[in-house]
Design a protein around this motif. Structure first.
Motif, PDB file in Angstrom:
ATOM      1  N   VAL A 189     -10.626   2.675  34.130  1.00 58.96           N
ATOM      2  CA  VAL A 189      -9.661   3.535  34.815  1.00 58.96           C
ATOM      3  C   VAL A 189      -9.709   3.277  36.319  1.00 58.96           C
ATOM      4  CG1 VAL A 189      -9.005   5.923  35.319  1.00 58.96           C
ATOM      5  CG2 VAL A 189      -9.778   5.303  33.013  1.00 58.96           C
ATOM      6  N   ALA A 190     -10.916   3.110  36.848  1.00 56.05           N
ATOM      7  CA  ALA A 190     -11.066   2.808  38.274  1.00 56.05           C
ATOM      8  C   ALA A 190     -10.364   1.502  38.623  1.00 56.05           C
ATOM      9  CB  ALA A 190     -12.543   2.737  38.646  1.00 56.05           C
ATOM     10  N   LYS A 191     -10.474   0.497  37.751  1.00 57.85           N
ATOM     11  CA  LYS A 191      -9.824  -0.788  38.014  1.00 57.85           C
ATOM     12  C   LYS A 191      -8.304  -0.644  38.017  1.00 57.85           C
ATOM     13  CE  LYS A 191     -13.522  -3.802  36.281  1.00 57.85           C
ATOM     14  NZ  LYS A 191     -13.805  -4.410  37.593  1.00 57.85           N
ATOM     15  N   ILE A 192      -7.784   0.181  37.098  1.00 53.49           N
ATOM     16  CA  ILE A 192      -6.332   0.409  37.071  1.00 53.49           C
ATOM     17  C   ILE A 192      -5.887   1.138  38.331  1.00 53.49           C
ATOM     18  CG2 ILE A 192      -4.449   1.580  35.885  1.00 53.49           C
ATOM     19  CD1 ILE A 192      -5.381  -0.847  34.416  1.00 53.49           C
ATOM     20  N   PHE A 193      -6.638   2.171  38.722  1.00 54.40           N
ATOM     21  CA  PHE A 193      -6.335   2.883  39.969  1.00 54.40           C
ATOM     22  C   PHE A 193      -6.292   1.899  41.148  1.00 54.40           C
ATOM     23  CE2 PHE A 193      -8.085   7.295  38.595  1.00 54.40           C
ATOM     24  CZ  PHE A 193      -6.827   7.682  38.187  1.00 54.40           C
ATOM     25  N   SER A 194      -7.287   1.007  41.199  1.00 48.80           N
ATOM     26  CA  SER A 194      -7.371   0.048  42.286  1.00 48.80           C
ATOM     27  C   SER A 194      -6.171  -0.896  42.277  1.00 48.80           C
ATOM     28  CB  SER A 194      -8.670  -0.756  42.184  1.00 48.80           C
ATOM     29  OG  SER A 194      -8.834  -1.582  43.301  1.00 48.80           O
ATOM     30  N   SER A 195      -5.769  -1.343  41.095  1.00 51.09           N
ATOM     31  CA  SER A 195      -4.609  -2.238  40.981  1.00 51.09           C
ATOM     32  C   SER A 195      -3.333  -1.548  41.449  1.00 51.09           C
ATOM     33  CB  SER A 195      -4.449  -2.709  39.535  1.00 51.09           C
ATOM     34  OG  SER A 195      -5.560  -3.478  39.120  1.00 51.09           O
ATOM     35  N   ILE A 196      -3.159  -0.275  41.055  1.00 50.51           N
ATOM     36  CA  ILE A 196      -1.981   0.488  41.495  1.00 50.51           C
ATOM     37  C   ILE A 196      -1.999   0.640  43.010  1.00 50.51           C
ATOM     38  CG2 ILE A 196      -0.839   2.748  41.422  1.00 50.51           C
ATOM     39  CD1 ILE A 196      -1.834   3.011  38.520  1.00 50.51           C
ATOM     40  N   ALA A 197      -3.165   0.974  43.567  1.00 44.80           N
ATOM     41  CA  ALA A 197      -3.281   1.157  45.015  1.00 44.80           C
ATOM     42  C   ALA A 197      -2.992  -0.144  45.762  1.00 44.80           C
ATOM     43  CB  ALA A 197      -4.671   1.674  45.368  1.00 44.80           C
ATOM     44  N   ASN A 198      -3.419  -1.277  45.195  1.00 47.36           N
ATOM     45  CA  ASN A 198      -3.156  -2.565  45.839  1.00 47.36           C
ATOM     46  C   ASN A 198      -1.661  -2.837  45.946  1.00 47.36           C
ATOM     47  OD1 ASN A 198      -5.895  -3.047  46.095  1.00 47.36           O
ATOM     48  ND2 ASN A 198      -6.027  -4.335  44.279  1.00 47.36           N
ATOM     49  N   VAL A 199      -0.931  -2.493  44.889  1.00 46.38           N
ATOM     50  CA  VAL A 199       0.530  -2.664  44.923  1.00 46.38           C
ATOM     51  C   VAL A 199       1.139  -1.704  45.938  1.00 46.38           C
ATOM     52  CG1 VAL A 199       2.665  -2.559  43.594  1.00 46.38           C
ATOM     53  CG2 VAL A 199       0.587  -3.441  42.531  1.00 46.38           C
ATOM     54  N   GLN A 200       0.681  -0.464  45.940  1.00 43.38           N
ATOM     55  CA  GLN A 200       1.188   0.508  46.913  1.00 43.38           C
ATOM     56  C   GLN A 200       0.923   0.057  48.341  1.00 43.38           C
ATOM     57  OE1 GLN A 200      -0.951   3.929  45.424  1.00 43.38           O
ATOM     58  NE2 GLN A 200       0.835   4.716  44.327  1.00 43.38           N
ATOM     59  N   LEU A 201      -0.225  -0.570  48.547  1.00 36.96           N
ATOM     60  CA  LEU A 201      -0.565  -1.081  49.875  1.00 36.96           C
ATOM     61  C   LEU A 201       0.456  -2.125  50.317  1.00 36.96           C
ATOM     62  CD1 LEU A 201      -2.683  -1.046  52.176  1.00 36.96           C
ATOM     63  CD2 LEU A 201      -3.903  -2.847  50.940  1.00 36.96           C
ATOM     64  N   ARG A 202       0.810  -3.020  49.408  1.00 36.20           N
ATOM     65  CA  ARG A 202       1.788  -4.062  49.742  1.00 36.20           C
ATOM     66  C   ARG A 202       3.178  -3.480  49.964  1.00 36.20           C
ATOM     67  NH1 ARG A 202       0.153  -9.271  45.894  1.00 36.20           N
ATOM     68  NH2 ARG A 202      -2.068  -9.264  46.415  1.00 36.20           N
ATOM     69  N   GLN A 203       3.439  -2.339  49.368  1.00 36.14           N
ATOM     70  CA  GLN A 203       4.722  -1.663  49.570  1.00 36.14           C
ATOM     71  C   GLN A 203       4.684  -0.694  50.753  1.00 36.14           C
ATOM     72  OE1 GLN A 203       5.279  -0.059  45.472  1.00 36.14           O
ATOM     73  NE2 GLN A 203       7.114  -1.334  45.423  1.00 36.14           N
ATOM     74  N   GLN A 204       3.568  -0.704  51.480  1.00 35.01           N
ATOM     75  CA  GLN A 204       3.370   0.153  52.660  1.00 35.01           C
ATOM     76  C   GLN A 204       3.364   1.643  52.301  1.00 35.01           C
ATOM     77  OE1 GLN A 204       6.169  -1.022  55.705  1.00 35.01           O
ATOM     78  NE2 GLN A 204       5.314  -3.074  55.858  1.00 35.01           N
ATOM     79  N   GLN A 205       2.953   1.945  51.082  1.00 38.24           N
ATOM     80  CA  GLN A 205       2.781   3.335  50.659  1.00 38.24           C
ATOM     81  C   GLN A 205       1.328   3.723  50.928  1.00 38.24           C
ATOM     82  OE1 GLN A 205       4.058   3.674  46.563  1.00 38.24           O
ATOM     83  NE2 GLN A 205       6.039   2.734  46.968  1.00 38.24           N
ATOM     84  N   TYR A 206       1.020   3.874  52.199  1.00 34.95           N
ATOM     85  CA  TYR A 206      -0.377   3.990  52.614  1.00 34.95           C
ATOM     86  C   TYR A 206      -1.036   5.287  52.161  1.00 34.95           C
ATOM     87  CZ  TYR A 206       0.987   0.069  55.572  1.00 34.95           C
ATOM     88  OH  TYR A 206       1.452  -1.134  56.026  1.00 34.95           O
TER      89      TYR A 206
END
Length: 234
Positions: A38-55
């Motif tokens: 679950v932590a890995k999925i959270f991290s993957s979602i956050a990485n995409v959000q980071l690239r979309q500037q959803q800080y």
């Protein structure tokens, strides 16, 4: 997961994010929230959000990841997964130009590396040093940027395959730093090294190949080896 990664590398972040969210919902029906997957999925979602500037959204998820990791690894204290998460925090704050916070997390990651790997070279340490180099580059602190990129390269050359793209990225950023200091010969040297690795992995029309060719041409022009004027890109 590879489907989402492929979409990310192609810049299709919306589809990647939707896929990760769907995977997360499915996994939660079978695993507890504090499970490492679950932590890995959270991290993957956050990485995409980071690239979309959803800080803000990325910050919340990285926080959740760190809590899961620290709870799961309470007896370990030092773990490569935590090093990666601390780096993600640092990159997030760097993107927001909060360099004080970014440096704080990168330094925490380096201290964690010492606990995990002692003085042994490891790609996680190289990643942290490279990220710090980019932070210093943003701040136009070129001497510290060069120092960190050089240390990252030493580790990456020792621990990674010859065609690893992260090594090429460090060579390129090191070249860019030397160019900013008007040392065009050093810049050309490192741009050329980065091109050699990029050419092992990318098609001739790849954006990295085009960027490094452009940078080499600019360095050559600055050295009087070519005529014309071109703008350098990071």
């Amino acid at each position: 997961m590879m489907t989402s990664y492929s979409k990310c590398t192609k810049g299709d972040y919306g589809k990647a994010l939707a896929h990760y969210v769907n995977v997360h919902q499915i996994i939660l029906t079978h695993l507890p929230v504090e499970h490492p997957i679950v932590a890995k999925i959270f991290s993957s979602i956050a990485n995409v959000q980071l690239r979309q500037q959803q800080y803000k959204e990325a910050l919340i998820l990285y926080g959740s990841v760190l809590k899961i990791q620290e709870k799961r690894l309470t007896e370990v204290k030092h773990h490569p997964d935590i090093v990666l998460t601390l780096n993600n925090f640092g990159v997030l704050y760097r993107y927001q130009k909060d360099y004080i916070k970014a440096k704080e997390y990168f330094e925490r990651a380096l201290r964690m590396c010492e606990g995990c790997f002692s003085n042994n070279p490891h790609p996680a340490r190289a990643r942290t040093l490279h990220n710090m180099g980019e932070m210093y580059l943003d701040q136009k602190n070129f001497d510290d940027a060069i120092r960190n990129f050089e240390m990252a390269i030493v580790i990456r050359v020792e621990t990674l395959p010859d065609d690893d793209l992260s090594t090429a990225d460090s060579y390129y950023k090191l070249g860019y730093s030397w160019f900013a200091k008007n040392d065009y010969a050093q810049a050309l040297n490192y741009f050329t090294r980065s091109r050699g690795i990029y050419q092992m992995k990318h098609r001739p029309d790849h954006v990295d190949i085009k960027r490094v060719h452009r940078s080499i041409a600019i360095a050559q022009t600055s050295l009087g080896m070519r005529r014309g004027s071109i703008s350098l890109a990071t």
